[in-house]
Design a protein around this motif. Sequence first.
Motif, mmCIF file in Angstrom:
data_model
loop_
_atom_site.group_PDB
_atom_site.id
_atom_site.type_symbol
_atom_site.label_atom_id
_atom_site.label_comp_id
_atom_site.label_asym_id
_atom_site.label_seq_id
_atom_site.Cartn_x
_atom_site.Cartn_y
_atom_site.Cartn_z
ATOM 1 N N MET A 1 -5.359 -10.601 5.010
ATOM 2 C CA MET A 1 -4.758 -9.631 4.093
ATOM 3 C C MET A 1 -3.949 -10.370 3.030
ATOM 4 N N SER B 1 -9.381 1.319 -5.394
ATOM 5 C CA SER B 1 -9.066 2.734 -5.135
ATOM 6 C C SER B 1 -8.904 3.504 -6.442
ATOM 7 N N PHE C 1 0.832 -1.207 0.000
ATOM 8 C CA PHE C 1 0.000 0.000 0.000
ATOM 9 C C PHE C 1 0.862 1.250 0.000
ATOM 10 N N TYR D 1 -7.570 -0.060 7.342
ATOM 11 C CA TYR D 1 -8.116 -1.416 7.514
ATOM 12 C C TYR D 1 -6.985 -2.427 7.702
ATOM 13 N N ASP D 2 -5.908 -2.254 6.967
ATOM 14 C CA ASP D 2 -4.740 -3.126 7.094
ATOM 15 C C ASP D 2 -4.166 -3.061 8.509
ATOM 16 N N ALA E 1 -7.915 1.942 2.978
ATOM 17 C CA ALA E 1 -7.440 0.557 2.900
ATOM 18 C C ALA E 1 -6.269 0.328 3.848
ATOM 19 N N THR F 1 -14.664 6.919 3.394
ATOM 20 C CA THR F 1 -13.249 6.757 3.739
ATOM 21 C C THR F 1 -12.980 7.221 5.170
ATOM 22 N N LEU G 1 -8.082 -4.147 -3.296
ATOM 23 C CA LEU G 1 -8.258 -2.869 -2.599
ATOM 24 C C LEU G 1 -7.575 -1.725 -3.357
ATOM 25 N N CYS H 1 -5.333 -7.443 -1.240
ATOM 26 C CA CYS H 1 -4.556 -6.200 -1.345
ATOM 27 C C CYS H 1 -4.634 -5.632 -2.757
ATOM 28 N N LEU I 1 -7.179 4.734 -0.775
ATOM 29 C CA LEU I 1 -6.003 3.947 -0.396
ATOM 30 C C LEU I 1 -5.679 4.132 1.088
#
Length: 332
Positions: A158, A170, A84, A142-143, A139, A232, A166, A163, A136
């Motif tokens: 994950m 985005s 990410f 969340y990670d 995301a 978001t 996600l 990934c 992003l």
Amino acid sequence: ILGSNHLFIFPCASQQVSAMGDRVPDNHSEVTDFILVGFRVHPEFHILLFLIFLLVYAMILLGNVGMMTIIMTDPRLNTPMYFFLGNLSFIDLFYSSVIAPKAMINFWSESKSISFAGCVAQLFLFALFIVAEGFLLAAMAYDRFIAICNPLLYSVQMSARLCTQLVAGSYLCGCISSVLQTSMTFTLSFCGSRAIDHFYCDTRPLQRISCSDLFISRIISFSLSSIIILPTIIVIIISYLYIVSTVLKIRSSEGRKKAFSTCSSHLGVVSVLYGAVFFMYLTPDRFPELSKVASLCYTLVTPMLNPLIYSLRNKDVKEALKKLLEKKNPIL
């Protein structure tokens, strides 16, 4: 970077804008170019602004290209978080490159013009990547939630597939939003001034020079912004509520410190980006210079700070950078 918005105001700026903003025909399709007014400062300060932009853009290039290089070359950073982060660096590099080079050219240009097609492309690409960055960051929140609240299931939940989905999602959300925003903006009629009171093509400055009824356009813009920002923000807030709740249950202070340190960089990036965006959109239209300063924060300052925030506060990145430098220069 530039200080207060009322510094160095050039008394003849409004006359210059009026002179540059030639009248154009009623049909917006006949508009061939626009004028990017930029900052209303005395011409002598254009050199200073150019040097500031050049320095910041050089740091953006160095920091983000460096971050992507480190992540791609060090196998220890082959994790979802750094996947990410690599995409975040790519987005920061790209959307700042949509804005900064043209702004620097205009500091030396007499006409300060941008073609109609160039303006469309600039707005489309900037909108695409700034929206993609928002999703992003959600995301990434969340990670961090999975990593701290469900560490034993982290590698399962994950997965590489999730990934990728996600990140692709985005970019897709950014693309859809950008198509809607750009098409809505450039279907307006520009029958007044061609002078955009900004240093890049953005929706609000373009709306100011339109002679169309903006009621529907503003309602759609507000709705689109809400659809993008609220989900978001909600994901980020809920993720961190769970993270804080979990971390507070950790008995050792060392464990709590380590858990919070993995999130502090992300929180710093989120705060800078969303703080600047909210400030810009809450600034009344009668204060365009304030909007320009706020725009600087998320078009140039945020992409410059992101690699610094993550590298200075991240032990893995610092070790990977040291390892890369030792390979390039064995004497180190």
